[in-house]
Structure formats: C-alpha cells, structure tokens
Design an enzyme around this catalytic site. Structure first.
Site, PDB file in Angstrom:
ATOM      1  N   CYS B  89      47.651  70.739 -33.669  1.00 45.43           N
ATOM      2  CA  CYS B  89      48.433  70.592 -32.434  1.00 45.43           C
ATOM      3  C   CYS B  89      49.283  71.827 -32.164  1.00 45.43           C
ATOM      4  O   CYS B  89      49.194  72.424 -31.102  1.00 45.43           O
ATOM      5  CB  CYS B  89      49.309  69.349 -32.513  1.00 45.43           C
ATOM      6  SG  CYS B  89      50.398  69.153 -31.093  1.00 45.43           S
ATOM      7  N   CYS B  94      47.269  71.449 -28.839  1.00 49.72           N
ATOM      8  CA  CYS B  94      48.141  71.045 -27.712  1.00 49.72           C
ATOM      9  C   CYS B  94      49.105  72.129 -27.270  1.00 49.72           C
ATOM     10  O   CYS B  94      49.218  72.419 -26.077  1.00 49.72           O
ATOM     11  CB  CYS B  94      48.981  69.823 -28.074  1.00 49.72           C
ATOM     12  SG  CYS B  94      48.277  68.700 -29.258  1.00 49.72           S
ATOM     13  N   LYS B  97      47.551  75.489 -25.975  1.00 48.10           N
ATOM     14  CA  LYS B  97      46.778  75.079 -24.789  1.00 48.10           C
ATOM     15  C   LYS B  97      47.693  74.844 -23.604  1.00 48.10           C
ATOM     16  O   LYS B  97      47.471  75.359 -22.511  1.00 48.10           O
ATOM     17  CB  LYS B  97      45.963  73.828 -25.144  1.00 48.10           C
ATOM     18  CG  LYS B  97      45.251  73.148 -24.013  1.00 48.10           C
ATOM     19  CD  LYS B  97      46.079  72.116 -23.291  1.00 48.10           C
ATOM     20  CE  LYS B  97      46.524  70.931 -24.093  1.00 48.10           C
ATOM     21  NZ  LYS B  97      45.500  69.966 -24.433  1.00 48.10           N
ATOM     22  N   GLY B 164      44.222  70.588 -51.882  1.00 45.82           N
ATOM     23  CA  GLY B 164      44.294  69.432 -52.779  1.00 45.82           C
ATOM     24  C   GLY B 164      42.920  68.835 -52.986  1.00 45.82           C
ATOM     25  O   GLY B 164      42.172  68.680 -52.031  1.00 45.82           O
ATOM     26  N   GLY B 227      30.507  73.200 -23.608  1.00 46.57           N
ATOM     27  CA  GLY B 227      30.962  71.862 -23.980  1.00 46.57           C
ATOM     28  C   GLY B 227      31.752  71.195 -22.875  1.00 46.57           C
ATOM     29  O   GLY B 227      32.611  71.815 -22.261  1.00 46.57           O
ATOM     30  N   GLY B 228      31.455  69.926 -22.649  1.00 50.51           N
ATOM     31  CA  GLY B 228      32.117  69.162 -21.597  1.00 50.51           C
ATOM     32  C   GLY B 228      33.258  68.312 -22.124  1.00 50.51           C
ATOM     33  O   GLY B 228      33.766  67.437 -21.427  1.00 50.51           O
ATOM     34  N   SER B 229      33.661  68.591 -23.396  1.00 46.00           N
ATOM     35  CA  SER B 229      34.792  67.865 -23.971  1.00 46.00           C
ATOM     36  C   SER B 229      36.077  68.291 -23.273  1.00 46.00           C
ATOM     37  O   SER B 229      36.084  69.261 -22.519  1.00 46.00           O
ATOM     38  CB  SER B 229      34.908  68.210 -25.454  1.00 46.00           C
ATOM     39  OG  SER B 229      35.219  69.596 -25.577  1.00 46.00           O
ATOM     40  N   TYR B 230      37.184  67.579 -23.541  1.00 48.68           N
ATOM     41  CA  TYR B 230      38.426  67.997 -22.901  1.00 48.68           C
ATOM     42  C   TYR B 230      38.823  69.388 -23.373  1.00 48.68           C
ATOM     43  O   TYR B 230      39.386  70.169 -22.606  1.00 48.68           O
ATOM     44  CB  TYR B 230      39.548  66.960 -23.101  1.00 48.68           C
ATOM     45  CG  TYR B 230      40.247  66.976 -24.424  1.00 48.68           C
ATOM     46  CD1 TYR B 230      41.362  67.786 -24.626  1.00 48.68           C
ATOM     47  CD2 TYR B 230      39.821  66.181 -25.472  1.00 48.68           C
ATOM     48  CE1 TYR B 230      42.008  67.810 -25.847  1.00 48.68           C
ATOM     49  CE2 TYR B 230      40.455  66.188 -26.681  1.00 48.68           C
ATOM     50  CZ  TYR B 230      41.550  67.000 -26.880  1.00 48.68           C
ATOM     51  OH  TYR B 230      42.173  67.023 -28.090  1.00 48.68           O
ATOM     52  N   GLY B 232      36.782  71.869 -23.981  1.00 51.45           N
ATOM     53  CA  GLY B 232      35.971  72.784 -23.177  1.00 51.45           C
ATOM     54  C   GLY B 232      36.518  72.930 -21.764  1.00 51.45           C
ATOM     55  O   GLY B 232      36.681  74.047 -21.251  1.00 51.45           O
ATOM     56  N   LEU B 233      36.817  71.798 -21.157  1.00 55.32           N
ATOM     57  CA  LEU B 233      37.301  71.816 -19.765  1.00 55.32           C
ATOM     58  C   LEU B 233      38.661  72.504 -19.663  1.00 55.32           C
ATOM     59  O   LEU B 233      38.906  73.283 -18.741  1.00 55.32           O
ATOM     60  CB  LEU B 233      37.391  70.389 -19.218  1.00 55.32           C
ATOM     61  CG  LEU B 233      36.162  69.886 -18.430  1.00 55.32           C
ATOM     62  CD1 LEU B 233      34.879  70.064 -19.211  1.00 55.32           C
ATOM     63  CD2 LEU B 233      36.338  68.437 -18.017  1.00 55.32           C
ATOM     64  N   GLU B 234      39.539  72.199 -20.613  1.00 53.06           N
ATOM     65  CA  GLU B 234      40.878  72.793 -20.562  1.00 53.06           C
ATOM     66  C   GLU B 234      40.819  74.311 -20.772  1.00 53.06           C
ATOM     67  O   GLU B 234      41.463  75.076 -20.048  1.00 53.06           O
ATOM     68  CB  GLU B 234      41.783  72.160 -21.617  1.00 53.06           C
ATOM     69  CG  GLU B 234      42.174  70.728 -21.286  1.00 53.06           C
ATOM     70  CD  GLU B 234      43.013  70.060 -22.364  1.00 53.06           C
ATOM     71  OE1 GLU B 234      43.704  69.093 -22.045  1.00 53.06           O
ATOM     72  OE2 GLU B 234      42.971  70.509 -23.525  1.00 53.06           O
ATOM     73  N   GLY B 318      32.568  69.838 -29.910  1.00 51.18           N
ATOM     74  CA  GLY B 318      32.999  68.708 -30.729  1.00 51.18           C
ATOM     75  C   GLY B 318      33.808  69.171 -31.923  1.00 51.18           C
ATOM     76  O   GLY B 318      33.986  70.381 -32.137  1.00 51.18           O
ATOM     77  N   ASP B 360      43.181  62.172 -36.937  1.00 47.89           N
ATOM     78  CA  ASP B 360      41.801  62.378 -36.491  1.00 47.89           C
ATOM     79  C   ASP B 360      40.762  62.115 -37.567  1.00 47.89           C
ATOM     80  O   ASP B 360      39.606  61.831 -37.255  1.00 47.89           O
ATOM     81  CB  ASP B 360      41.619  63.832 -36.001  1.00 47.89           C
ATOM     82  CG  ASP B 360      42.474  64.163 -34.808  1.00 47.89           C
ATOM     83  OD1 ASP B 360      43.261  63.293 -34.377  1.00 47.89           O
ATOM     84  OD2 ASP B 360      42.370  65.296 -34.299  1.00 47.89           O
ATOM     85  N   HIS B 498      60.410  59.080  -3.195  1.00 47.28           N
ATOM     86  CA  HIS B 498      59.760  59.826  -2.130  1.00 47.28           C
ATOM     87  C   HIS B 498      60.435  61.183  -1.944  1.00 47.28           C
ATOM     88  O   HIS B 498      61.659  61.259  -1.984  1.00 47.28           O
ATOM     89  CB  HIS B 498      59.871  59.015  -0.836  1.00 47.28           C
ATOM     90  CG  HIS B 498      59.057  59.558   0.294  1.00 47.28           C
ATOM     91  ND1 HIS B 498      57.673  59.609   0.271  1.00 47.28           N
ATOM     92  CD2 HIS B 498      59.430  60.091   1.491  1.00 47.28           C
ATOM     93  CE1 HIS B 498      57.247  60.133   1.399  1.00 47.28           C
ATOM     94  NE2 HIS B 498      58.282  60.446   2.150  1.00 47.28           N
ATOM     95  N   GLU B 503      54.437  58.301  -6.648  1.00 52.52           N
ATOM     96  CA  GLU B 503      54.608  57.109  -5.818  1.00 52.52           C
ATOM     97  C   GLU B 503      53.272  56.576  -5.316  1.00 52.52           C
ATOM     98  O   GLU B 503      53.161  55.412  -4.935  1.00 52.52           O
ATOM     99  CB  GLU B 503      55.548  57.399  -4.635  1.00 52.52           C
ATOM    100  CG  GLU B 503      54.962  58.341  -3.597  1.00 52.52           C
ATOM    101  CD  GLU B 503      55.886  58.548  -2.385  1.00 52.52           C
ATOM    102  OE1 GLU B 503      56.291  57.561  -1.771  1.00 52.52           O
ATOM    103  OE2 GLU B 503      56.204  59.726  -2.087  1.00 52.52           O
TER     104      GLU B 503
END
Lengths: 124, 525
Positions: B89, B94, B97, B164, B227-230, B232-234, B318, B360, B498, B503
């Site tokens: 992360c 994360c 990214k 370990g 890759g079409g994973s998140y 890859g897209l990000e 992946g 994971d 608003h 909203e």
C-alpha cells in the site's frame, strides 16, 4: 570519524549545510533550545535528550557530521513564523528534533529520550 | 503485566480451541501443552509480513500486552527495485498511485483554468517533469517507512528486516543479509501479501510492474499497459493524465468482479480522453528494439499479429502469493491449490491452529488495505484481549482511482440480480453533470450513479455505485449508511447538499424497470 559542529541560529545553520553540500558523508542535525547566560537551555526536554543522543552518536555513528543547532531563545522559537518552522526543507515543529539531513528520518521530543530509538536513526 | 496476560491466555485457551473439531487430535494436544507451559516461546506473536495488515495486527497485539516481532523482507523485482517497511500500500500501491492520480488531476485543473479566467500564457503547453513527481512521491514513502519503524519501536515490537521461514509450527528461522537465527512464537500471523504476476511469454522480463513504476528513474514515455485490472486501469489513467502516450491492452473484460455497467463507463471515459484501448488482444512476445525500447507483438481480436514499439511495457495482469520461502509445509499450513493463497476460517485461522493469515494472502478475502488492517486488529484482540468479534466482510466499500473515479459499496447489479433475482431488486439510476464541469465544458457523458435496493419492505439498499469526480470521498459516507442497513426510503428522504455530485445519489428516483431516460435533466429543479 565523526565531525562535531555547533551553530547558533538559522543563518549559520544554512551556511554550514551549504558548505557540506559536496560532502558525501551523512549529516545529522540536532535542534535544541539555546542556552542562557548560566549555560542552561530553556528547553528541559533538550536537556534530557542531549546525553542520550550523544551516547548514541559515540557508539553508533562512525562516519559523518553531527551539527548541534541552537534555535535561539524561547520567544524567538515560539514565534510560529520563525525560519526553522517555515523552511520547507526543515519544517522543525518542536525542539528537541534530530534529523538525518536530506532524508525523511527524524525524531522529536520524547522519542529522543529512548536510546534504542536514537540508535535506529544512526543505524538506518 | 506479562504474568497477567499469560494467565489470561491459559484461562481462555480452551475457548479458543473449541471451534475446531480436531481439538482432541494429538497435534492440538501438543500445541496446547506447549502454550500452557510457554517457557521456550520467545514471542507471543510473530507476524511475517510488515504491510498494512501485519503492522496493524502487531501494534494492536503489543497494545494488549503481547510480546511481538514483525518480520518484513522484500524480494527485489527483476529490475532490482526494493523498498522499506510498510508493504504494498504505502510503497508500491495505494499511496504512490493516489499521488500520481492527483498529479494527473492537477493537470486537468490546469487545462480548465483558462475557462475560469486564469490568464495563463498564450499557447500554454505546460510540460510535466516525471522526476519532480517521482522524487516527491518517494520522499513521502520514505517518511512513512521511517514512521512505521518509530511506531513499532515505541510499542516495543521487535522489527526484523529479514525473511521468516518455518522450522515447525512455532519455530521460525529468521534470515537477514548478515545472519540467521531462530525464534519461537505461540502464534504466527502470515501477512505477506501478493506480488505482480508476469505473463508466461518470451521477453516478459523486459516489462515492468507496479512494483517498479513509481520509482522509475526517468519518465516511462510511450507506454503499453497490459491488463484490465484496477491496477492496469489506474496506471494507464494517470500516465495518460501526465501527458504520456499510453495504450491499454485488455484481453477480456475490465474490472472483473465490479459492476460491469460502471466498469464500461470507466473505459468509455478513458477512450473519450484519447486512450487507445486494445480490446481482446493478448501479448505474444517482447523483444529489445534498441534505444532502451521494446517491441511488443500481440494477437489481436481478428487473429492477426500486430506489433508496436514502446519505451515501457507495464504488466498489470494480476497478483499472486510468493510463499515458497516460508516453508509452510513445516507448519502444515494448507494452501488453495488453484491460487496458492492460505485457506482460512472465519477466525482467520489456517489449517494449523496456531498459524493465521490476514490480508491479500488469505483465501477469499477482498484485496484491500483497510480490510487487512481491520482484520489484523480484530485478530490481535481475539488472541490477546479475550475479544470474540470477527471481521465482517460484507459492505466493504472501495474506489477505483481511474481518471473518472468509480466508488462502490455492496453488491454489483449483476451480483444482486443473481443473488436475489430480478423481481426482488429495484435499480435506481441517473447520469448527471458535475457542476464544476459546466464552465470548462468538460464532458460528463460517463458521470453516473446507481442504487440497488430490495423491493420488499424495508427496501434495504444492497449496492451503491458512483462514477464521477471524488468518488472515494463520496462513497465513504454512503458506506457508513449501508453498514447501518439504510433503506431506499431513508436515503431518498435525506436532505441534499447543493451543489455537489454526491447529492445525485440521494436524488435518484428513476428505476431501470420504468424504462424512463436516466440522462441528466435541469439543475436546480
């Protein structure tokens, strides 16, 4: 060999750091409250941290420059717009603070009372 | 303190063992007597893997008075990249990214600035400097690496930058660059996470992964993201947003497991912004093309071979476990044969009653940092603070930080219809225009939101989806509402803020069943 330097105030720290720009030795700076005429710092935490830091330097740091920087009298330090606080490369928010110059590693206040924590900074 | 803890643990030992039918087996008895004697255990808990889950678990266990060690070891990537304490992360996930995504968004603001009256120089092409961004990102990461070490130290958790591996259920060999030693633990938590998968094609090693991208010493330049994973897209999204020419190759569907209508809006938006998406293509080989470039050959939709030269090839196909060095056989920890993850029960316990797995690496768990953190903390409280609370894996919100963000919580439309049936679900939806898009004439064609609720009273909301700016910020609060089992009536009687995009969710009235047009209408009506 560790080279010890003492500076007083922001400008002299900056010129000291500038003179070390070409050096490839690690540079550490301890920011501490300035001593008054009786030789005592206005910052009690700085007094507590000082021997811990120096004992660690002696044992863990074999090569480098160790600068002790007195940040000035209490009133100057407490001013939120003093250059130690505003300089984007320093951003010192508390004394005592120990930094590895040019890196993200820093320890502040009570963290500097703990020998193993200080050792970690010099070993990293 | 320590004596109290030990007494407490012996007292609760029987209770902890109960859910296991194998309680009376010889292995459990052996484990049991060892925990009761506890003279040769160095640690109450050894955590292998210092990522989000492992750190959270170790710190919570230490707060409860346990003696804890964390082992963190990062095997370098094929390109030699490695990193500090904190796991995926903070180092290669994360955090970098999101920062690079933000850099791309700042670029959007620059493009919009003139429309809002900012008098930028004429013909302003504002170039982007990769190294400035990369260095700022790496500085942020290094500051976090250090803070984690300070936190572990202040909580008296022993940290080993070491690998370990199990010698037996409770004995771990600790190997670092210089030395090797043995420690013992009453409990072991596995939290080693996943690493990116390389495709099994010639020249795959010429490509990079997200493990290398955020610390690249020069701009990735012309990039093929596979890759079409998140992931890859990000990555494709922010690289394009930084002004680089990017091709995105997707073999089958984008964002598998996510709501497919929303996923397709995301890729439609990327195409609309000029990204070349190579649909239904599979890479065949990568070869050196001189000048540090790579020639990629792939099989296209119509069965033809096509090639292109890129500066960078990024695999985002992946992620997979890397558990071989842990020698899990020695602890008899069972893995899922298909994906290599650790099989766990509701209490995160593996087939070995003293070995647990979180994050994971645990079979069937959502691959998300906040999930790993919560799971790790709850596990530590069950082990050392007599808690019985389990992790609730329902209603996990998440957001994909593509150029147009996508936030969701609960079920996708497909999953809801499959689980409850079409007659039982009401799907509310609308396209909308974010107000900030109006003046710079930014296209809002893919800005969309959708709620899936049950039709029977009390008409509980079972899924919320939001495609638009700031989706992460929008979705978090709705996730809290869904955790409280909010109904569609409660949501619709909530007062709007608003003008916002959020909203639009509480203003949803049009159902898919009605067949009415979900396209945006006026503003303040």
């Amino acid at each position: 060999m560790v080279e010890f330097k003492e500076v007083e105030g922001y400008d002299s720290l900056k010129s000291e750091l500038k003179s070390l720009e070409k050096s490839d030795k690690p540079v550490f700076v301890l920011f501490t409250g300035s001593k008054d005429s009786s030789g005592k710092s206005w910052c009690p935490d700085c007094v507590t941290a000082d021997p811990v830091v120096h004992a660690s330097v002696k044992e863990k740091l074999s090569e480098g420059v160790f600068i002790t920087c007195q940040v000035g009298p209490r009133d100057f330090w407490k001013n939120q717009s003093n250059p130690f606080r505003t300089d984007s490369k320093l951003k010192i928010t508390a004394v005592p603070t120990l930094i590895h110059w040019g890196q993200s590693n820093r320890l502040v206040e009570e963290q500097l009372f703990k020998r193993d924590m200080v050792d970690m900074l010099f070993e990293d | 303190m320590r004596a109290t803890l030990m007494t407490a643990m012996i007292r609760t030992g029987a209770k902890q063992c109960c859910p296991y039918a194998a309680c009376s087996s010889s292995r459990s008895v052996a484990y049991y007597s060892k925990s009761a004697i506890d003279t040769n255990s160095n640690y109450d808990l050894v955590v292998i893997g210092g990522g989000s889950g492992g750190l959270a678990c170790s710190k919570e266990a230490a707060d409860q008075g346990a003696r804890v060690a964390v082992l963190d070891w990062v095997a370098p990537t094929p390109h030699g990249q490695s990193w500090g304490l904190g796991g995926t992360c903070v180092n290669v996930g994360c955090i970098p990214k999101k920062l690079m995504h933000q850099a791309a968004l700042v670029g959007n603001h620059l493009a919009d600035a003139a429309a809002y009256g900012w008098q930028l120089p004429k013909d302003h092409h504002v170039p982007h400097d990769w190294n400035t961004l990369k260095n700022a990102v790496q500085d942020t990461i290094k500051a976090s690496n250090w803070v984690y070490r300070v936190q572990l130290n202040s909580k008296k958790v022993d940290y080993f930058n070491a690998l370990g591996s199990f010698l037996d259920s409770n004995t771990i060999k600790v190997t670092d660059k210089k030395s090797e030693k043995t420690i013992t633990a009453k409990y072991v938590v596995l939290s080693t996470g996943l690493r990116p998968t390389y495709p099994n094609i010639p020249g795959a090693e010429l490509g990079l992964t997200s493990d290398d991208l955020f610390s690249l010493k020069k701009s990735p330049g012309r990039t093929l993201v596979v890759g079409g994973s998140y992931v890859g897209l990000e990555c494709a999204g922010f690289l394009k947003g930084l002004g680089l020419p990017v091709d995105l190759m997707i073999r089958s569907i984008p964002l598998r497991g996510f709501d497919q209508q929303c996923a397709n809006l995301i890729t439609d938006h990327m195409s609309g912004e000029g990204m070349n998406i190579l649909w239904r293509c599979s890479p065949l080989e990568v070869v050196e093309a001189g000048n540090d470039q790579k020639k990629v050959t792939w099989l296209s939709d119509d069965g033809k071979k096509e090639s292109q030269v890129y500066d960078t090839v990024l695999w985002a196909i992946g992620r997979q476990p890397r558990l071989q060095p842990l020698n899990l056989q020695a602890a008899n920890v069972q893995l899922n044969q298909k994906n290599g993850k650790v099989i766990v029960d509701d209490e995160e316990r593996s087939s070995n009653p003293s070995v647990f797995a979180i994050g994971d690496i645990a079979q069937g768990r959502p691959e998300l940092t906040p999930v790993a953190i919560s799971t790790g903390q709850l596990l530590a409280r069950r082990l050392f603070a007599k808690s019985s609370r389990l992790m609730n894996y329902d209603m996990i919100p998440t957001t994909v930080f593509t150029p147009l963000e996508y936030g969701c919580v609960g079920l996708s439309e497909e999953a809801a219809l499959k689980k409850f049936g079409e007659d039982e679900c009401e799907v509310y939806h609308a396209f909308y225009g974010p107000y900030e898009y109006t003046i710079p004439h930014r296209s809002s064609e893919q800005c969309y939101t959708k709620i899936i609720a049950l039709r029977d009273d009390p008409k509980t909301v079972i899924g919320i989806h939001f495609v638009g700016p700031n989706a992460g910020e929008v979705t978090q609060g709705f996730a809290a509402a869904m955790t409280c089992n909010i109904t569609i009536d409660q949501l619709q009687s909530t007062v709007a803020i608003h003008p916002t995009s959020a909203e639009e969710i509480i203003k949803l009235r049009i159902t898919k069943r009605s067949g009415l047009d979900p396209r945006a209408v006026g503003c303040c009506g």
